[in-house]
Write a protein that holds these residues in place. Structure first.
Motif, PDB file in Angstrom:
ATOM      1  N   PRO A 301     -28.858 -33.324 -33.690  1.00  0.00           N
ATOM      2  CA  PRO A 301     -28.408 -31.920 -33.706  1.00  0.00           C
ATOM      3  C   PRO A 301     -28.593 -31.242 -35.058  1.00  0.00           C
ATOM      4  CG  PRO A 301     -26.804 -33.297 -32.588  1.00  0.00           C
ATOM      5  CD  PRO A 301     -27.807 -34.223 -33.193  1.00  0.00           C
ATOM      6  N   THR A 302     -28.399 -31.978 -36.162  1.00  0.00           N
ATOM      7  CA  THR A 302     -28.588 -31.375 -37.475  1.00  0.00           C
ATOM      8  C   THR A 302     -30.045 -30.998 -37.713  1.00  0.00           C
ATOM      9  OG1 THR A 302     -26.745 -32.701 -38.328  1.00  0.00           O
ATOM     10  CG2 THR A 302     -28.224 -31.721 -39.942  1.00  0.00           C
ATOM     11  N   MET A 303     -30.952 -31.882 -37.348  1.00  0.00           N
ATOM     12  CA  MET A 303     -32.372 -31.568 -37.493  1.00  0.00           C
ATOM     13  C   MET A 303     -32.776 -30.409 -36.582  1.00  0.00           C
ATOM     14  SD  MET A 303     -33.902 -35.469 -37.705  1.00  0.00           S
ATOM     15  CE  MET A 303     -35.585 -34.906 -37.872  1.00  0.00           C
ATOM     16  N   PHE A 304     -32.215 -30.371 -35.377  1.00  0.00           N
ATOM     17  CA  PHE A 304     -32.505 -29.260 -34.470  1.00  0.00           C
ATOM     18  C   PHE A 304     -31.987 -27.944 -35.042  1.00  0.00           C
ATOM     19  CE2 PHE A 304     -30.948 -26.459 -31.091  1.00  0.00           C
ATOM     20  CZ  PHE A 304     -32.127 -26.209 -30.400  1.00  0.00           C
ATOM     21  N   ALA A 305     -30.788 -27.961 -35.623  1.00  0.00           N
ATOM     22  CA  ALA A 305     -30.238 -26.731 -36.211  1.00  0.00           C
ATOM     23  C   ALA A 305     -31.109 -26.241 -37.358  1.00  0.00           C
ATOM     24  CB  ALA A 305     -28.807 -26.990 -36.694  1.00  0.00           C
TER      25      ALA A 305
END
Length: 375
Positions: A301-305
């Motif tokens: 999720p952090t990389m996607f954000a």
């Protein structure tokens, strides 16, 4: 000759009336602003008209949503039909081919998502227990919050974490998916609209008697077709890239079903603001369930954000912003309104409808008309 008598002054408090043939002197006193009754009536009628239109669109959603969706999507796909016409393909055949290819692409994307979604929905009780175990790390902050509430006189009981029951699945699917009749209405209207768009446009232009209005209508329709076609092409390419990048992120970080998550990211990214936020929430839940630690689960999720931040603030404005300068506040308000009115499909239509409104406004109120002074 008798001498003329001097003019007599009027007594105090009495107003002097002008003699016959004498001009009336201008009054120096400023009259207070007066709101005309006709203006109030006109504003009230316009407000009532807007309320009636919104109410009609809300109550007759089953009719207006598929028809509006077909008009917007048909205008987007009309340049593709014109391109096939250059290869001597009849426009009616081109309309059927374009709709069939688009339906197959959407069905393929939905097929990638449907199988994992059904599999995960059958494991909701297990997922709930796994999430409760993972969220034990937040017990201490929640206990501090409970003590703070007790000190302030609030409720002293701490609400435990519960996963929603399976009952929410059916209403959610009914909200997201159209009925069979709405789908048939959309498909039939879409094919007929693409096939007869040239005749419809000619009839709309010739409906005006004056040459100036005919030319203005022609320019408006051409610009709407060009902008919506470009919008669909560029946004589709961007969202496909977002889906591929999301799938690669999920594959690198070890997330389950990376192809399904990438397809879901591509579809949700057609909805501004809401789509990326919903995808981030899905990745958080999947990561927390699939990985043993919270840090590992929050990596994807952090990389996607970070990826969506770069796409939303740099890539998309650089590509789309030059052609379609949309104000962020206007996009958000229009998105909220159409989502409230027509749900997810309204959210998808919000940006194209805003583009159409801006084009019509620019042609009906050109920049050379009186403008407000600059700050």
């Amino acid at each position: 000759m008798a001498a003329k008598s001097p003019p007599t002054k009027p007594p105090p408090g009495e107003r002097k009336l002008p003699h016959e043939g004498e001009p009336v002197p201008d009054s120096k006193a400023e009259s207070p602003p007066v709101i005309r009754r006709t203006e109030v009536v006109a504003i009230a009628l316009v407000g009532l008209l807007i309320i009636c239109v919104i109410t009609g669109l809300y109550l007759a959603k089953a009719f207006f949503l598929p028809v509006t969706m077909a008009f917007i999507v048909g205008t987007m796909l009309s340049p593709a039909a014109s391109l096939l016409e250059r290869f001597r393909i009849p426009r009616a055949v081109a309309a059927v081919v374009i709709v069939a290819v688009g339906t197959a692409a959407v069905a393929f994307m939905v097929g990638l998502i449907a199988s994992p979604a059904v599999e995960w929905s059958g494991k909701l009780p297990e997922l709930g227990s796994v999430l409760r175990e993972k969220l034990h790390v937040f017990d201490r902050p929640l206990a501090l919050w409970q003590e703070l509430q007790s000190m302030l006189g609030g409720p002293g009981t701490l609400t435990t974490f519960h996963l929603p029951k399976i009952d929410w699945v059916q209403p959610t699917l009914e909200f997201l998916s159209p009925t069979f009749a709405e789908f048939l209405l959309f498909m039939a209207t879409l094919i007929l609209f693409i096939a007869s768009w040239r005749d419809l446009r000619r009839a709309l232009i010739m409906n005006f008697g004056e040459r100036e209005w005919r030319l203005r209508t022609l320019r408006i329709l051409n610009e709407i077709e060009d902008h919506l076609g470009g919008y669909l092409l560029t946004v589709t390419m961007i969202n496909v890239g977002v889906g591929i990048a999301t799938g690669l992120i999920c594959a690198i970080t070890g997330m389950p079903n990376p192809a399904s998550l990438g397809a879901l990211a591509a579809i949700l990214n057609f909805i501004p603001i809401i789509g990326p936020v919903a995808m981030f929430a899905v990745l958080v839940v999947v990561g927390l369930v699939a990985f043993p630690t919270i840090s590992a689960g929050l990596l994807a999720p952090t990389m996607f954000a970070a990826m969506t931040f770069l796409e939303g603030h740099f890539l998309t404005p650089m590509i789309v912003g030059r052609r379609l300068a949309l104000n962020a506040l206007a996009v958000f308000i229009v998105l909220a309104f159409w989502t409230w009115l027509w749900g997810p499909m309204g959210a998808f239509l919000s940006s194209p409808l805003l583009i159409v409104a801006l084009i019509v406004k620019e042609h009906l109120m050109p920049p050379d008309s009186p403008q407000l002074p600059e700050d």
